[in-house]
Every structure is written in structure tokens, then in C-alpha cells.
Design a protein around this motif. Structure first.
Motif, PDB file in Angstrom:
ATOM      1  N   MET A   1       0.854  -1.200   0.000  1.00 37.16           N
ATOM      2  CA  MET A   1       0.000   0.000   0.000  1.00 37.16           C
ATOM      3  C   MET A   1       0.886   1.245   0.000  1.00 37.16           C
ATOM      4  N   ASN A   2       1.319   1.670  -1.183  1.00 33.50           N
ATOM      5  CA  ASN A   2       2.203   2.829  -1.235  1.00 33.50           C
ATOM      6  C   ASN A   2       1.442   4.153  -1.314  1.00 33.50           C
ATOM      7  N   GLN A   3       0.129   4.119  -1.054  1.00 33.82           N
ATOM      8  CA  GLN A   3      -0.643   5.356  -0.933  1.00 33.82           C
ATOM      9  C   GLN A   3      -0.079   6.160   0.236  1.00 33.82           C
ATOM     10  N   PRO A   4      -0.169   7.486   0.176  1.00 36.60           N
ATOM     11  CA  PRO A   4       0.412   8.294   1.254  1.00 36.60           C
ATOM     12  C   PRO A   4      -0.457   8.358   2.501  1.00 36.60           C
ATOM     13  N   ILE A   5       0.193   8.692   3.588  1.00 34.83           N
ATOM     14  CA  ILE A   5      -0.490   9.057   4.828  1.00 34.83           C
ATOM     15  C   ILE A   5      -0.762  10.551   4.753  1.00 34.83           C
ATOM     16  N   GLY A   6      -2.012  10.947   4.923  1.00 39.76           N
ATOM     17  CA  GLY A   6      -2.363  12.358   4.897  1.00 39.76           C
ATOM     18  C   GLY A   6      -2.169  13.004   6.251  1.00 39.76           C
ATOM     19  N   VAL A   7      -1.605  14.196   6.271  1.00 37.83           N
ATOM     20  CA  VAL A   7      -1.404  14.955   7.506  1.00 37.83           C
ATOM     21  C   VAL A   7      -1.923  16.368   7.275  1.00 37.83           C
ATOM     22  N   ILE A   8      -2.829  16.830   8.137  1.00 37.38           N
ATOM     23  CA  ILE A   8      -3.383  18.177   7.992  1.00 37.38           C
ATOM     24  C   ILE A   8      -3.155  18.980   9.264  1.00 37.38           C
ATOM     25  N   ASP A   9      -2.994  20.293   9.063  1.00 37.53           N
ATOM     26  CA  ASP A   9      -2.806  21.194  10.196  1.00 37.53           C
ATOM     27  C   ASP A   9      -3.226  22.589   9.774  1.00 37.53           C
ATOM     28  N   SER A  10      -3.411  23.461  10.768  1.00 39.93           N
ATOM     29  CA  SER A  10      -3.772  24.840  10.470  1.00 39.93           C
ATOM     30  C   SER A  10      -2.618  25.610   9.849  1.00 39.93           C
ATOM     31  N   GLY A  11      -1.418  25.072   9.916  1.00 39.50           N
ATOM     32  CA  GLY A  11      -0.260  25.752   9.343  1.00 39.50           C
ATOM     33  C   GLY A  11       0.949  24.834   9.312  1.00 39.50           C
ATOM     34  N   VAL A  12       2.079  25.331   9.840  1.00 41.03           N
ATOM     35  CA  VAL A  12       3.320  24.554   9.804  1.00 41.03           C
ATOM     36  C   VAL A  12       3.473  23.646  11.018  1.00 41.03           C
ATOM     37  N   GLY A  13       2.647  23.835  12.059  1.00 42.92           N
ATOM     38  CA  GLY A  13       2.816  23.079  13.290  1.00 42.92           C
ATOM     39  C   GLY A  13       2.766  21.575  13.110  1.00 42.92           C
ATOM     40  N   GLY A  14       1.900  21.108  12.233  1.00 40.51           N
ATOM     41  CA  GLY A  14       1.764  19.671  12.013  1.00 40.51           C
ATOM     42  C   GLY A  14       3.008  19.031  11.441  1.00 40.51           C
ATOM     43  N   LEU A  15       3.961  19.848  10.985  1.00 39.87           N
ATOM     44  CA  LEU A  15       5.230  19.292  10.516  1.00 39.87           C
ATOM     45  C   LEU A  15       5.960  18.572  11.634  1.00 39.87           C
ATOM     46  N   THR A  16       5.697  18.975  12.896  1.00 32.94           N
ATOM     47  CA  THR A  16       6.329  18.283  14.020  1.00 32.94           C
ATOM     48  C   THR A  16       5.834  16.845  14.109  1.00 32.94           C
ATOM     49  N   VAL A  17       4.569  16.635  13.746  1.00 32.71           N
ATOM     50  CA  VAL A  17       4.013  15.279  13.720  1.00 32.71           C
ATOM     51  C   VAL A  17       4.504  14.539  12.487  1.00 32.71           C
ATOM     52  N   ALA A  18       4.493  15.223  11.342  1.00 33.45           N
ATOM     53  CA  ALA A  18       4.979  14.598  10.105  1.00 33.45           C
ATOM     54  C   ALA A  18       6.428  14.142  10.251  1.00 33.45           C
ATOM     55  N   LYS A  19       7.242  14.957  10.908  1.00 33.76           N
ATOM     56  CA  LYS A  19       8.652  14.604  11.109  1.00 33.76           C
ATOM     57  C   LYS A  19       8.784  13.321  11.903  1.00 33.76           C
ATOM     58  N   GLU A  20       7.955  13.178  12.934  1.00 38.47           N
ATOM     59  CA  GLU A  20       8.027  11.974  13.762  1.00 38.47           C
ATOM     60  C   GLU A  20       7.507  10.760  13.010  1.00 38.47           C
ATOM     61  N   ILE A  21       6.482  10.931  12.180  1.00 34.64           N
ATOM     62  CA  ILE A  21       5.992   9.829  11.354  1.00 34.64           C
ATOM     63  C   ILE A  21       7.084   9.389  10.381  1.00 34.64           C
ATOM     64  N   MET A  22       7.754  10.355   9.780  1.00 34.67           N
ATOM     65  CA  MET A  22       8.828  10.047   8.844  1.00 34.67           C
ATOM     66  C   MET A  22       9.977   9.325   9.535  1.00 34.67           C
ATOM     67  N   ARG A  23      10.236   9.688  10.802  1.00 34.64           N
ATOM     68  CA  ARG A  23      11.316   9.033  11.552  1.00 34.64           C
ATOM     69  C   ARG A  23      10.945   7.604  11.937  1.00 34.64           C
ATOM     70  N   GLN A  24       9.724   7.426  12.455  1.00 36.61           N
ATOM     71  CA  GLN A  24       9.305   6.108  12.924  1.00 36.61           C
ATOM     72  C   GLN A  24       8.897   5.175  11.780  1.00 36.61           C
ATOM     73  N   LEU A  25       8.426   5.766  10.676  1.00 34.97           N
ATOM     74  CA  LEU A  25       7.904   4.976   9.562  1.00 34.97           C
ATOM     75  C   LEU A  25       8.579   5.424   8.265  1.00 34.97           C
ATOM     76  N   PRO A  26       9.867   5.149   8.111  1.00 37.49           N
ATOM     77  CA  PRO A  26      10.624   5.684   6.975  1.00 37.49           C
ATOM     78  C   PRO A  26      10.209   5.151   5.611  1.00 37.49           C
ATOM     79  N   ASN A  27       9.431   4.070   5.582  1.00 39.10           N
ATOM     80  CA  ASN A  27       8.989   3.523   4.294  1.00 39.10           C
ATOM     81  C   ASN A  27       7.713   4.186   3.777  1.00 39.10           C
ATOM     82  N   GLU A  28       7.082   4.999   4.618  1.00 40.85           N
ATOM     83  CA  GLU A  28       5.789   5.571   4.256  1.00 40.85           C
ATOM     84  C   GLU A  28       5.933   6.908   3.526  1.00 40.85           C
ATOM     85  N   ASN A  29       4.979   7.167   2.644  1.00 34.81           N
ATOM     86  CA  ASN A  29       4.883   8.452   1.949  1.00 34.81           C
ATOM     87  C   ASN A  29       3.953   9.384   2.724  1.00 34.81           C
ATOM     88  N   ILE A  30       4.288  10.665   2.737  1.00 34.40           N
ATOM     89  CA  ILE A  30       3.495  11.671   3.440  1.00 34.40           C
ATOM     90  C   ILE A  30       2.915  12.658   2.433  1.00 34.40           C
TER      91      ILE A  30
END
Length: 269
Positions: free
Chosen positions: A1-30
Motif C-alpha cells: 500500500m504505497n498510498q500516502p499518509i495524509g497529515v493536515i494542520d492549520s499551518g506549519v505546526g503539524g510538521l512536528t508530527v509529520a517529522k516523527e511519522i517520517m522518523r518512525q515509519l521511513p517507508n511511508e509516503n506523506i
């Protein structure tokens, strides 16, 4: 399932969550969308936040996401259940994971929470913490100046240090041993916050626990990416791609990232 994981936020703050997803799940697309044009969400009416959150969700659904992370505490408080009831993919918020991490960390059941006006008024963290441990004492405070510091890329300077120190005065000698960053913008201010609170207070970034929950759901729904293809992350903003990209590339360590403009919803104010 190479579909991406969607991440939404009101601005740039959600990048802190995206960064952790990318670290813990390096095979996933964001596939990330920050609604910087209509940021901040904190002072807005919950019904309007629900609409904006659905606008973002519908945009990312057109990009074939397999799971959605609402990486905004205000949007999680106002819209998580509504979004779950109206889409056919798993949806994760950040409040419940953050509450779980705080309960694990606290030794004296004295927990501090900071967030936007909307998050604090909703009592979402107080309720989530109390459900996990009815003896926990929660001291909450709205810090409406913090997110604008991050959105304006002033989160490393002397102004940020002054604003954080002044804002967190109510927590001085409060007895808390655990402190929840109840807005995904706030981890970009975490070094300053930790310096103000001192070494005896454990600061919780809900993004870490949120990424762990995403990992669990990928397994539960058999959604993990097992493809050998290289990762293809995409980043969208409703505001200035240049400003968003400057903060995002610095925080994520992706110097050549491309940020695309997204026009969403009908209400542009």
C-alpha cells in the motif's frame, strides 16, 4: 500500500508530527497540507474549525490517502469525531495520544497543558487525561502568542524567549512534573519551553505517541507500504509556499523540498 499518509494542520505546526511519522515509519509516503491562509484556528468557532478541517480532508482525499492524521489539537478537539463519521479511512487525532504519553510520564499526577484558546476552552485534554486517570490534576493555559511566533519563523530568537518566559509564569512553583505541548506548533519552541520549566518537568510532544498510533493502525488495517520504490512526500499550503517551505525545510532537514499551493474550500477569510 504505497498510498500516502495524509497529515493536515492549520499551518506549519503539524510538521512536528509529520517529522516523527517520517522518523518512525521511513517507508511511508506523506502528503501534508497546512492551511496557513486561515491560520490560526485557535480563536475560531468550533463549527468553523470543523468546516475548515473537512475542507482539508476532502483535498487530501483527492490525493488517494490511506489514513488521515489531524495534526492540529484545535481541529482534533472540534472535528475528530465528525471527520471519522464522514470518511472511509482511519483517522487519528493528537489529543488522545498526547494524554496517554502524559499519564505514562507523570509521577505525581500533576500535569500542565498549554494550547490554543480553542483547545483549552474545549477541555479536551482535561477530559482525556481524567478518563485515563481520574486522580490526575490538570493545570491548563492558553498561549495564543506561541503559534504566530512559529508561523512567522521567529521561534528561535530573543522575542520567542521573552514571550515564552512571560507566558509560562503561571506554572512556576505549580508542582507539575509533566507538561503537554497541546499544539503541534509548540514543539518548535520546545528547547525554550524546557529551559523555562527546568529539568524536573518532563515535556511531552504528542507527535511521538501519535506516530506510534499511526504505526499500530497501519498494521491493524494492513496498510503498511511494502513497496521498494523511493519515498515521495508532497507538501501543500493554502498560503505562501515560499514562507512555508523555509520553515518546513529547516525543521524537516529537506533542503530541496518542493511546496505546492492548494486552494481549498469556498470561504477565504
Amino acid at each position: 500500500m504505497n498510498q500516502p499518509i495524509g497529515v493536515i494542520d492549520s499551518g506549519v505546526g503539524g510538521l512536528t508530527v509529520a517529522k516523527e511519522i517520517m522518523r518512525q515509519l521511513p517507508n511511508e509516503n506523506i502528503c501534508y497540507l497546512g492551511d496557513t491562509l486561515r491560520c490560526p484556528y485557535g480563536p475560531r468557532d468550533p463549527e468553523q474549525v470543523r468546516k475548515f478541517t473537512m475542507d482539508m480532508t476532502q483535498f487530501l482525499l483527492t490525493h488517494n490517502i490511506k489514513l488521515l492524521v489531524i495534526a492540529c489539537n484545535t481541529a482534533t478537539a472540534a472535528a475528530l469525531h465528525y471527520i471519522r463519521d464522514n470518511v472511509d479511512i482511519p483517522v487519528v487525532g493528537v489529543i488522545q495520544p498526547g494524554a496517554r504519553a502524559a499519564i505514562k510520564a507523570t509521577k505525581n499526577s500533576q500535569v500542565g497543558v498549554i494550547g490554543t484558546e480553542g483547545t483549552i476552552k474545549s477541555d479536551a485534554y482535561t477530559n482525556a487525561l481524567s478518563l485515563l486517570n481520574h486522580q490526575v490534576a490538570v493545570k491548563s493555559l492558553a498561549c495564543p502568542k506561541f503559534a504566530p511566533l512559529v508561523e512567522s519563523s521567529e521561534y528561535k530568537g530573543s522575542v520567542a524567549k521573552k514571550v515564552v518566559a512571560q507566558s509560562l509564569r503561571p506554572f512556576k512553583n505549580s508542582g507539575i512534573d509533566t507538561f503537554v505541548l497541546g499544539c503541534t506548533h509548540y514543539p518548535l519552541l520546545q528547547p525554550i519551553i524546557e529551559n523555562v520549566l527546568g529539568p524536573r518537568v518532563k515535556v511531552i510532544n504528542p507527535g511521538l505517541e501519535t506516530a506510534s498510533e499511526v504505526s499500530m493502525l497501519l498494521d491493524y488495517f494492513t496498510l503498511r507500504n511494502v513497496s521498494d520504490e523511493p519515498q515521495q512526500h508532497r507538501f501543500f499550503t493554502t498560503g505562501s509556499p515560499k514562507i512555508f517551505g523555509g520553515i518546513a525545510s529547516d525543521w524537516l532537514g529537506l533542503p530541496q523540498m518542493v511546496v505546492e499551493f492548494a486552494k481549498i474550500g469556498q470561504e477565504r477569510k
